[in-house]
Design an enzyme around this catalytic site. Sequence first.
Site, PDB file in Angstrom:
ATOM      1  N   THR A  85       0.862  -1.186   0.000  1.00 19.81           N
ATOM      2  CA  THR A  85       0.000   0.000   0.000  1.00 19.81           C
ATOM      3  C   THR A  85       0.898   1.236   0.000  1.00 19.81           C
ATOM      4  O   THR A  85       2.119   1.126  -0.005  1.00 19.81           O
ATOM      5  CB  THR A  85      -0.915   0.034   1.246  1.00 19.81           C
ATOM      6  OG1 THR A  85      -0.131   0.408   2.394  1.00 19.81           O
ATOM      7  CG2 THR A  85      -1.564  -1.321   1.497  1.00 19.81           C
ATOM      8  N   CYS A  86       0.287   2.415   0.063  1.00 21.35           N
ATOM      9  CA  CYS A  86       1.093   3.632   0.076  1.00 21.35           C
ATOM     10  C   CYS A  86       1.878   3.769   1.377  1.00 21.35           C
ATOM     11  O   CYS A  86       2.870   4.503   1.434  1.00 21.35           O
ATOM     12  CB  CYS A  86       0.225   4.873  -0.145  1.00 21.35           C
ATOM     13  SG  CYS A  86      -1.031   5.139   1.113  1.00 21.35           S
TER      14      CYS A  86
ATOM     15  N   HIS B  75       0.981  -8.694  14.528  1.00 23.73           N
ATOM     16  CA  HIS B  75       1.206  -7.543  13.643  1.00 23.73           C
ATOM     17  C   HIS B  75       0.183  -7.523  12.509  1.00 23.73           C
ATOM     18  O   HIS B  75      -0.403  -6.476  12.215  1.00 23.73           O
ATOM     19  CB  HIS B  75       2.625  -7.596  13.073  1.00 23.73           C
ATOM     20  CG  HIS B  75       2.895  -6.501  12.096  1.00 23.73           C
ATOM     21  ND1 HIS B  75       2.977  -5.165  12.461  1.00 23.73           N
ATOM     22  CD2 HIS B  75       3.076  -6.525  10.743  1.00 23.73           C
ATOM     23  CE1 HIS B  75       3.203  -4.429  11.390  1.00 23.73           C
ATOM     24  NE2 HIS B  75       3.261  -5.220  10.343  1.00 23.73           N
TER      25      HIS B  75
ATOM     26  N   SER C 133      -1.759   1.738  10.969  1.00 20.05           N
ATOM     27  CA  SER C 133      -1.816   2.667   9.834  1.00 20.05           C
ATOM     28  C   SER C 133      -1.374   4.061  10.233  1.00 20.05           C
ATOM     29  O   SER C 133      -1.395   4.427  11.420  1.00 20.05           O
ATOM     30  CB  SER C 133      -3.246   2.735   9.284  1.00 20.05           C
ATOM     31  OG  SER C 133      -3.664   1.480   8.810  1.00 20.05           O
TER      32      SER C 133
ATOM     33  N   THR D  81     -10.184   2.802   6.913  1.00 24.77           N
ATOM     34  CA  THR D  81     -11.077   1.770   6.397  1.00 24.77           C
ATOM     35  C   THR D  81     -10.496   1.027   5.198  1.00 24.77           C
ATOM     36  O   THR D  81     -10.856  -0.120   4.942  1.00 24.77           O
ATOM     37  CB  THR D  81     -12.423   2.402   5.995  1.00 24.77           C
ATOM     38  OG1 THR D  81     -12.174   3.502   5.104  1.00 24.77           O
ATOM     39  CG2 THR D  81     -13.145   2.937   7.214  1.00 24.77           C
TER      40      THR D  81
ATOM     41  N   GLN E 138      -7.456  -3.804   1.324  1.00 31.88           N
ATOM     42  CA  GLN E 138      -6.143  -4.023   0.729  1.00 31.88           C
ATOM     43  C   GLN E 138      -5.540  -5.352   1.195  1.00 31.88           C
ATOM     44  O   GLN E 138      -4.898  -6.064   0.410  1.00 31.88           O
ATOM     45  CB  GLN E 138      -5.222  -2.849   1.080  1.00 31.88           C
ATOM     46  CG  GLN E 138      -5.621  -1.567   0.375  1.00 31.88           C
ATOM     47  CD  GLN E 138      -4.961  -0.334   0.963  1.00 31.88           C
ATOM     48  OE1 GLN E 138      -4.567  -0.311   2.134  1.00 31.88           O
ATOM     49  NE2 GLN E 138      -4.825   0.713   0.153  1.00 31.88           N
TER      50      GLN E 138
ATOM     51  N   ALA F 138      -7.158   8.243 -10.537  1.00 30.27           N
ATOM     52  CA  ALA F 138      -8.582   7.907 -10.629  1.00 30.27           C
ATOM     53  C   ALA F 138      -8.896   6.618  -9.875  1.00 30.27           C
ATOM     54  O   ALA F 138      -9.898   5.969 -10.144  1.00 30.27           O
ATOM     55  CB  ALA F 138      -8.992   7.769 -12.097  1.00 30.27           C
TER      56      ALA F 138
ATOM     57  N   MET G 234      -8.139   6.060  -3.773  1.00 29.05           N
ATOM     58  CA  MET G 234      -7.729   7.242  -3.007  1.00 29.05           C
ATOM     59  C   MET G 234      -8.232   8.521  -3.675  1.00 29.05           C
ATOM     60  O   MET G 234      -8.648   9.463  -3.004  1.00 29.05           O
ATOM     61  CB  MET G 234      -6.206   7.290  -2.882  1.00 29.05           C
ATOM     62  CG  MET G 234      -5.584   6.166  -2.078  1.00 29.05           C
ATOM     63  SD  MET G 234      -6.065   6.169  -0.332  1.00 29.05           S
ATOM     64  CE  MET G 234      -7.272   4.843  -0.325  1.00 29.05           C
TER      65      MET G 234
END
Length: 349
Positions: free
Chosen positions: A45-46, A93, A103, A109, A114, A184, A187
């Site tokens: 993820t980011c 974890h 996070s 959410t 993810q 698009a 996020m």
Amino acid sequence: MKLVALSWSHRRSTAAREALAAVPVERVLAELKACGGPEAVVVSTCNRFELYVAEAPGFSPCAARLLDRISDLAGARVDDEVEVREDAAATAHLFSVASGLDSLIIGETEILGQVKTAYEAAKAAGLTGKRLNVLFQRALYVGKKVRAETAVAAGASSVPSVAVQLAESIFGRLDGKSALILGAGAMAELSAKHLLARGVGRLAVANRTWERAYALAARFSGEAVRWEALEAALSDADVVVSSTGAPRAVVTRVMVEAALRRRGGRSLFLIDIAMPRDVEESVHELDGVFLYRLEDLESIVAKSLSQRAEAMAAARAIVEAKAAEFDAWARSLSSGRELSLRHAERAAR
């Protein structure tokens, strides 16, 4: 069978996490399969890049080379910033991650979906067996339970929501302001929702794929911008929220300098929530340009955390209890005397 979790997250990794964000999950899964097919799931993820591996006895030599191969894929050494957890610690974890407790935005959410997507990709690749199937199914269950039984997700619970709060704090109000969204995906869609909820006057969406930009803009009565017209769109926007999946910066210093010449002295605010980063670092050196990145959202996050301490404690109690239950089941599996999860729950008490 040992469970190992390798983690590069916002908590202690920056350069390695950014390099790994550009590595396709499919390539990592393919490398693992070439090592002999251990059970493995990759969560990207980011805010994190994580690898969960259930090591079979014959897999150890390959596991020893795994960090080297991941570094090769990332194009940079990633050893120094990795966190390694094993067995019970790895389980706890993952449950914390699925619950949104690890996070940047506590209680977010998006992370639950993810984790589910990561598990389904690994399962489709034939890289999950009994232990990881049960582990990730339990992680999804725990994530849902935490959100249903605690208020950990109350308030700002996503990166886009905090990004929009930041934009509002900059301007005081967003009424009548012009916003440009780059990207698009999920996020970008959340950013659009939050911007409109805060009263932004004009919304534009730019994406490399015109059809996706048009579809997202249409859902929110906004304007779609063709990618080749991005520089002109930067000239018009008051605030830009960028969340593309590009492997390198899409907003360069040269582009911003050109946009500034047409802005008549108006300041430009860029909020980069992408990983790898969408905006070149040197952009912040330009007069009248203010660049905010994921790490700059932490002050807003800290205020939110202080208001949710009780909910976080309740969520952690659930995570710890369910991790202990899974660990009891995993130990019974290794011993050859497998407990049901119901019996494992009693054993963990």
